[in-house]
Write a protein that holds these residues in place. Sequence first.
Motif, mmCIF file in Angstrom:
data_model
loop_
_atom_site.group_PDB
_atom_site.id
_atom_site.type_symbol
_atom_site.label_atom_id
_atom_site.label_comp_id
_atom_site.label_asym_id
_atom_site.label_seq_id
_atom_site.Cartn_x
_atom_site.Cartn_y
_atom_site.Cartn_z
ATOM 1 N N GLU B 21 -11.143 19.476 -15.298
ATOM 2 C CA GLU B 21 -12.201 18.843 -14.518
ATOM 3 C C GLU B 21 -12.218 17.388 -14.938
ATOM 4 N N ASN B 22 -13.050 16.677 -14.405
ATOM 5 C CA ASN B 22 -13.194 15.245 -14.588
ATOM 6 C C ASN B 22 -12.723 14.620 -15.903
ATOM 7 N N LYS B 23 -13.283 15.038 -17.075
ATOM 8 C CA LYS B 23 -13.090 14.242 -18.291
ATOM 9 C C LYS B 23 -12.068 14.882 -19.229
ATOM 10 N N ILE B 24 -11.120 14.048 -19.697
ATOM 11 C CA ILE B 24 -10.044 14.570 -20.537
ATOM 12 C C ILE B 24 -9.876 13.665 -21.754
ATOM 13 N N ASP B 25 -9.767 14.289 -22.948
ATOM 14 C CA ASP B 25 -9.445 13.519 -24.153
ATOM 15 C C ASP B 25 -8.046 13.903 -24.610
ATOM 16 N N ILE B 26 -7.174 12.906 -24.676
ATOM 17 C CA ILE B 26 -5.827 13.180 -25.177
ATOM 18 C C ILE B 26 -5.733 12.583 -26.576
ATOM 19 N N VAL B 27 -5.421 13.437 -27.551
ATOM 20 C CA VAL B 27 -5.313 12.927 -28.927
ATOM 21 C C VAL B 27 -3.900 13.180 -29.450
ATOM 22 N N ASP B 28 -3.606 12.573 -30.590
ATOM 23 C CA ASP B 28 -2.275 12.714 -31.198
ATOM 24 C C ASP B 28 -1.173 12.282 -30.240
ATOM 25 N N CYS B 29 -1.399 11.177 -29.593
ATOM 26 C CA CYS B 29 -0.434 10.717 -28.600
ATOM 27 C C CYS B 29 0.628 9.871 -29.315
ATOM 28 N N ASN B 45 -9.296 9.735 -21.709
ATOM 29 C CA ASN B 45 -9.360 8.956 -22.948
ATOM 30 C C ASN B 45 -8.141 9.288 -23.787
ATOM 31 N N ILE B 46 -7.433 8.268 -24.231
ATOM 32 C CA ILE B 46 -6.238 8.533 -25.029
ATOM 33 C C ILE B 46 -6.403 7.896 -26.407
#
Lengths: 501, 238
Positions: B21-29, B45-46
């Motif tokens: 859905e709408n909001k995504i947090d991408i970590v450990d990029c 958000n990355i």
Amino acid sequence: MPVDYLYPEYEVIRNYDRCINCRVCERQCANEVHEFPENAGKMVCDSSKCVNCHRCVALCPTKALKIVKSDHTFKHNANWSGKAITEIYKQAGTGGVLLSSMGNPENYPIYFDKMLINASQVTNPSIDPLREPMETRTYLGSKPKEIRRDQDGRLINTLPPQIKLSMPIMFSAMSYGSISYNAHESLARAAQELGILYNTGEGGLHESLYKYGQNTIVQVASGRFGVHKEYLGSGAAIEIKMGQGAKPGIGGHLPGTKIGGDISRTRMIPEGSDAISPAPHHDIYSIEDLRQLVFSLKEATEYQKPVIVKIAAVHNVSAIASGIARSGADIIAIDGFRGGTGAAPTRIRDNVGIPIELALASVDSRLRSEGIRDNVSIIAAGSIRSSSDIVKAIALGADCIYIGTSALLALGCHLCRSCQTGKCNWGIATQREDLVKRLNPEIGTVRLVNLLTAWQHEIKEMMGGMGINSIESLRGNRSMLRGTGLNERELEILGIKHAGE
Amino acid sequence: MMIRAKGLSTREINSAISAAENKIDIVDCFGERFIGCGSSGRRINITGTPGNALGAYLDGSEIIVKGNAQDAVGDTMNDGMITIYGNAGDALGYAMRGGRIFVRDDSGYRTGIHMKEYGDKKPVIVVGGRCGSFLGEYLAGGLIIVLGIGCNTFPAGFFTGTGMHGGSMFIRSAVPPAGLPEQVIVKQANQSEMSLIKDILKEFCSYFDISADTIYDRPFYMLTSNSKNPYKQLYTEN
């Protein structure tokens, strides 16, 4: 200055016994060659404006007109031809780069005309396509190297996306802008009717042609005109244009004078602004960079569309193709030096690039020798003039061919090579409304369908003659070709024997 | 939704973005490419360093990078917003058609080349620091602003605006630009010209906590092209 005055290259000859002063020629000529001065009481013409497009000749109701090459010449000189002299005058007068259109018209070898096709006699009997099934269906795309099965022995489908064609022919890239809307619509409708694809070229896609998406290749070139998610998703395949046979190594330039309302909206640039496609993609300086664009397009379209990379046939074409075949591209299109264009610098059109026959044979051989031929399909382009050219191209290793000039001829082009003026009297290479409406898309569609239906039948007949009933068995089957009048080196590159061997 | 990028393929990351859905947090990029390619209607958000072609063909999503980005950010972007709390690499916003890209620090070579505009679609790039050579090459439309914060020389490299035939660039600099190509008109922006970019600057400053006073302490040079048809004279019909 008088030195710049040149006697017209073509003369309009009017038979006054037949002329009825109906003034059709005057109305039909966008170059304003013909006029009817009140005091003269008869039609007069200014041959210096004539481009020899035959529009007036074809529409004259009493057949009163013909166009002839002028017999006025410079003193004969085998080195300094009239053309060479004339071009110097033009450049000395203007300081400009010479601009021409359509394909290279110069006298270089045409290898298609030096190759002959085999036929069966006695053994391996020939096949009659009127009585027996004959397959021309073609699938373009990367083919898996191995067949995989699951635990229960069922086939795991690992086939990448393919283009399905009823015959190995597609319409090559011609942008909306370089050709008219009616020409584009004719190509789109004919492609749908024939079960093949046409190509948008680098001008985006007019909204009302989205409905032909399943028969459309959308092009992405260095200017990225009209490229957005919906456009990428609308076609059956995406083509990255790296080069074009008519002008290898340089970009494109659609002058602002041709950027009117609809074209401006489709390309998404302001009206009257030049549409400049830079020579390179400025984010592609290596095969690795190309791979990045290939995969960004695949990501944007969820790996549903095959990606074609189109290059011009140049000296190291086989090494370049080898890189492309490893870049993740599904299909390579190679455009030979006789490929057409709406406008190209004369010197580049006439002197840069190599013949498609040699480039194609060389690429096919190289990819085979490296074991990567199945990574990609190959489309050959650059002046395919007939069904026999197609049969020869496929026997040399092509999966499919592109036609551009042949398709325009079917639409009425008379190869006057004046597209760059934007005053095409046949309604093809123009955006002038009064000229565009001369090309009726209904009739255009029928003529394109006629041409390719006829070619398909001829291909089947030639295949049948060779005892081949599937286009797959012809592909890369160079034993079906023999050369005439070719030296050993040429035969070696083409990978064929000489006639009689 | 949180996506741990490490060990995932690009395709897996983008499928997860589409499914979310709408909001995504991408970590450990760590350099994963093509993130958010063609995406719309998402806020991504990355944290880390996204790889090349971040937000290519972006179609309305918002991407925020807490870190540096690499090459080809926002390639042929159509709509949306990319904000980078760090540096961006080469070919930032190549052929952009709409939307905005804010880069807090520097960007590499060929920033904003061949951007276009049509009607109300007008792409904007703002770079807080400096840019490499070929800034705004072939510029056909849109707006590029370079602030040169922390830079005492002209904050762009060589060949700025080469082949430019539309759009405009505003470059904040202590020294006037030199060696620009013939078709680029350069002038110090006056008050009414500055008012064209006032709102964007305000927004940029608020994103990155930059005090507006530090922005207006130096002149802005406005670059436009003198012709929509730069190559018109070059050809002779043959």
